[in-house]
Scaffold this active site. Sequence first.
Site, short mmCIF file in Angstrom:
data_model
loop_
_atom_site.label_atom_id
_atom_site.label_comp_id
_atom_site.label_asym_id
_atom_site.label_seq_id
_atom_site.Cartn_x
_atom_site.Cartn_y
_atom_site.Cartn_z
N CYS A 74 -7.96 -27.88 11.29
CA CYS A 74 -9.19 -28.69 11.32
C CYS A 74 -8.92 -30.17 11.10
O CYS A 74 -9.65 -31.02 11.60
CB CYS A 74 -10.17 -28.16 10.28
SG CYS A 74 -10.92 -26.57 10.73
N CYS A 113 -13.58 -28.38 6.54
CA CYS A 113 -12.39 -27.57 6.25
C CYS A 113 -11.16 -28.45 6.09
O CYS A 113 -10.97 -29.41 6.86
CB CYS A 113 -12.16 -26.55 7.36
SG CYS A 113 -10.74 -25.47 7.06
N HIS A 139 -6.43 -21.44 10.11
CA HIS A 139 -7.81 -21.75 9.74
C HIS A 139 -8.51 -20.56 9.09
O HIS A 139 -9.13 -20.69 8.02
CB HIS A 139 -8.62 -22.20 10.95
CG HIS A 139 -10.09 -22.28 10.66
ND1 HIS A 139 -10.66 -23.30 9.95
CD2 HIS A 139 -11.10 -21.40 10.93
CE1 HIS A 139 -11.96 -23.08 9.79
NE2 HIS A 139 -12.25 -21.92 10.38
N ASP A 169 -8.32 -7.55 0.51
CA ASP A 169 -7.37 -7.84 1.58
C ASP A 169 -7.97 -7.41 2.90
O ASP A 169 -8.88 -6.58 2.94
CB ASP A 169 -6.06 -7.06 1.36
CG ASP A 169 -6.19 -5.61 1.80
OD1 ASP A 169 -5.72 -5.28 2.92
OD2 ASP A 169 -6.79 -4.80 1.06
N CYS A 205 -7.97 -27.37 6.29
CA CYS A 205 -6.77 -26.74 6.83
C CYS A 205 -6.10 -27.63 7.86
O CYS A 205 -6.71 -28.57 8.41
CB CYS A 205 -7.09 -25.36 7.43
SG CYS A 205 -7.76 -25.39 9.11
N ASP A 252 0.85 -1.19 0.00
CA ASP A 252 0.00 0.00 0.00
C ASP A 252 0.88 1.24 0.00
O ASP A 252 2.11 1.14 -0.04
CB ASP A 252 -0.96 -0.02 1.19
CG ASP A 252 -0.24 0.03 2.52
OD1 ASP A 252 0.98 0.27 2.54
OD2 ASP A 252 -0.89 -0.18 3.55
#
Length: 376
Positions: A311, A306, A337, A268, A308, A93
């Site tokens: 999980c 999920c 997660h 974002d 991930c 940015d």
Amino acid sequence: MAFEYEVIKECKQSGARIGKLYTPHGVIETPVFMPVGTQATVKAMAPNELKEIGSSIILSNTYHLFLRPGDDLIKKAGGLHKFMAWDRPILTDSGGFQVFSLAKLNKITDEYVQFNSHIDGERLTFTPEKSIEIQHNLGADIIMAFDECAPPESEHAYTKIAMDRTHSWLSRCKEYHKGHEETQALFGIVQGGMYKDLRIESAKYVASMDLPGNAIGGLSVGEPKNIMYDMLDEVVPHLQKNKPRYLMGVGSPDCLIEGVLRGVDMFDCVLQTRIARNGTAMTRHGNLTIRNNTFSEDFTPIEDDCDCYACKNFTRAYIRHLIKANEILGARLLSIHNLRYSIRLMEQIKQAIWEDRLLDFAKEYLNDYGTGLYKG
């Protein structure tokens, strides 16, 4: 051209699109959620973990890296990619949002912004040219023009002053950026607060600059979500279809879906990692405050479907224990997660676009999520 954007699929049901943004460090398939690495690191995440959850691009913060460790040092290290061992695209940015968020520390004129460092109080000056110079040193693939984000409660007169200043600064940024177009893509930023006429004027001006991409700033800064959606409805039609559209600082699941429906390609947010550090997990049915006693004997994963690491290997009860014991692993697992959840949501959105059913997906998801904001 080092930077090119192509739309490869438009949803027949909704008009939302899938695209590919080509950069020197890889191709970004949009719509995309981009994790935020303010200090050249996504909090609690290692670069290999970001790749494992499917992150194709991350963000870093110009203002903070200018103050610490310094853009000159990062340039000596070979740029952000080498400094932080991340070989995929990076977006930085401009420092403009800090002009807004640290308003008590700054003085804004048409020529520059002066502010006191929040670290040691040193008086510093940012100009549009300085912002671009810092971003040149950082070496990100996508860089942002310096802008002023007027507070959402600002009156029309001041919001127009801030918008006009943003447009003037964009022209100066573009001029200073000459010679770097093949290595770094400069995006302009649409401002205009919560005023439709200013938003339309700003969108037209930013589009007229014919940059590689266009960003929409100054939303999700405290206004109700329905107003943000109204502003997007006004802005997006005036931004080129053949360029990516980036909605800055927005990342809650409902906003991701509503944004894509309105033609936004890039998002974002720090939300995912921030709430993780506070013991909160994102799910299809809303956020779970894992630290609550409700989950002390809950031996199920955060979310059943999920994929991930958290999980697949741990229970809510275990993660709650870590959070209550102030163990670092608890924040790390929830960060993994929440980021994977958001990236996976974008994958589901893209699948729905491929199958020309995004409106159906949005209605089902947002009804489950409980926002009540779905416009069907």
